[in-house]
Design an enzyme around this catalytic site. Sequence first.
Site, mmCIF file in Angstrom:
data_model
loop_
_atom_site.group_PDB
_atom_site.id
_atom_site.type_symbol
_atom_site.label_atom_id
_atom_site.label_comp_id
_atom_site.label_asym_id
_atom_site.label_seq_id
_atom_site.Cartn_x
_atom_site.Cartn_y
_atom_site.Cartn_z
ATOM 1 N N SER A 178 0.813 -1.217 0.000
ATOM 2 C CA SER A 178 0.000 0.000 0.000
ATOM 3 C C SER A 178 0.845 1.265 0.000
ATOM 4 O O SER A 178 0.438 2.286 -0.558
ATOM 5 C CB SER A 178 -0.944 0.013 1.199
ATOM 6 O OG SER A 178 -1.879 -1.031 1.102
ATOM 7 N N HIS A 230 1.185 4.374 4.626
ATOM 8 C CA HIS A 230 0.405 5.034 3.580
ATOM 9 C C HIS A 230 0.871 6.476 3.397
ATOM 10 O O HIS A 230 1.097 6.937 2.272
ATOM 11 C CB HIS A 230 -1.081 5.028 3.943
ATOM 12 C CG HIS A 230 -1.674 3.659 4.019
ATOM 13 N ND1 HIS A 230 -2.989 3.428 4.369
ATOM 14 C CD2 HIS A 230 -1.140 2.427 3.780
ATOM 15 C CE1 HIS A 230 -3.233 2.129 4.347
ATOM 16 N NE2 HIS A 230 -2.128 1.507 3.998
#
Length: 312
Positions: A178, A230
């Site tokens: 991610s 992230h």
Amino acid sequence: MGKRPPNPSDIENGLPPLPPPARPPFRPPLPVPWYAWLVPLIFAANFITFAATMYVNDCPSRSDECLLFDVLGRLSFQPIKENMLLGPSIPTLRRLGALERKLVEEGERWRLISCIWLHGGLLHLLANMISLLCIGMRLEQEFGFLRIGALYVLSGLGGSLMSCLTDSRGERVSVGASGALFGLLGAMLSELITNWTIYENKCTALMTLILIIALNLSVGFLPRVDNSAHCGGFLAGFLLGFVLLLRPQYGYVSPKYIPPGYDMKHKKSKHKCYQHIFRFTSLAILLAGFIAGYAKLLRDHTVGNEPFRDVN
């Protein structure tokens, strides 16, 4: 003097001299999109890595409650009470390269990269790979495999570095792509900003992209999701987009496409001044951030506790 005398037949007929032939209009060829092969290769590599992870995990050798044992055999998943994402155990992920700060500080720097190729479970893998195809294919077709490959790996590295730096207690075990995927989203935003002159419906495109980014970042507030990875990946990708994803400004024509003897009026430079400012400023910030973060990671020491798994 020096002019061509008029045609006698034209004078006799009372017709004015013919004007010189008009220059044919010049239009540069449209850009040819790149053939996207790297993103599908990354897609396949992640699934192969996950299958290898499940093979090494070998749930049936340690438990009688493995999910889908009759169908998958050795590749069956850990019980739901151990892993709700349909995947391997924490010790297996640690052994194969999951990100853990204390191990990185002890010298296993390779975990900063290896963790982006591991996933906590099949659901985690599917969510990331669908995002990869939706985002990465278009970017590779427009900018080529070299720039998108560098963007993917460096964004993943930035996410891993941020994850380690925010894990002050050293108890997090983190896996997932991610961070790299958020880097692609960040690069899309900076690409829109730096190539502003070539876009139509600029404000609509900008607001749509910001909404997509905000929705994806909001997922990071769910339990056991490593939102620091992230954010780190997004920030690294945002800065890299200014460096790697520049386009020529609107109206620029490459000299190799200009016919010999064709006089280009008001010829434009390839890039605007602000694009160069964004590029060098972002590169300086990116290098400073990586160097400072890596130095801090090596300097700090944390107390190791029993880890829990985070996915990103």
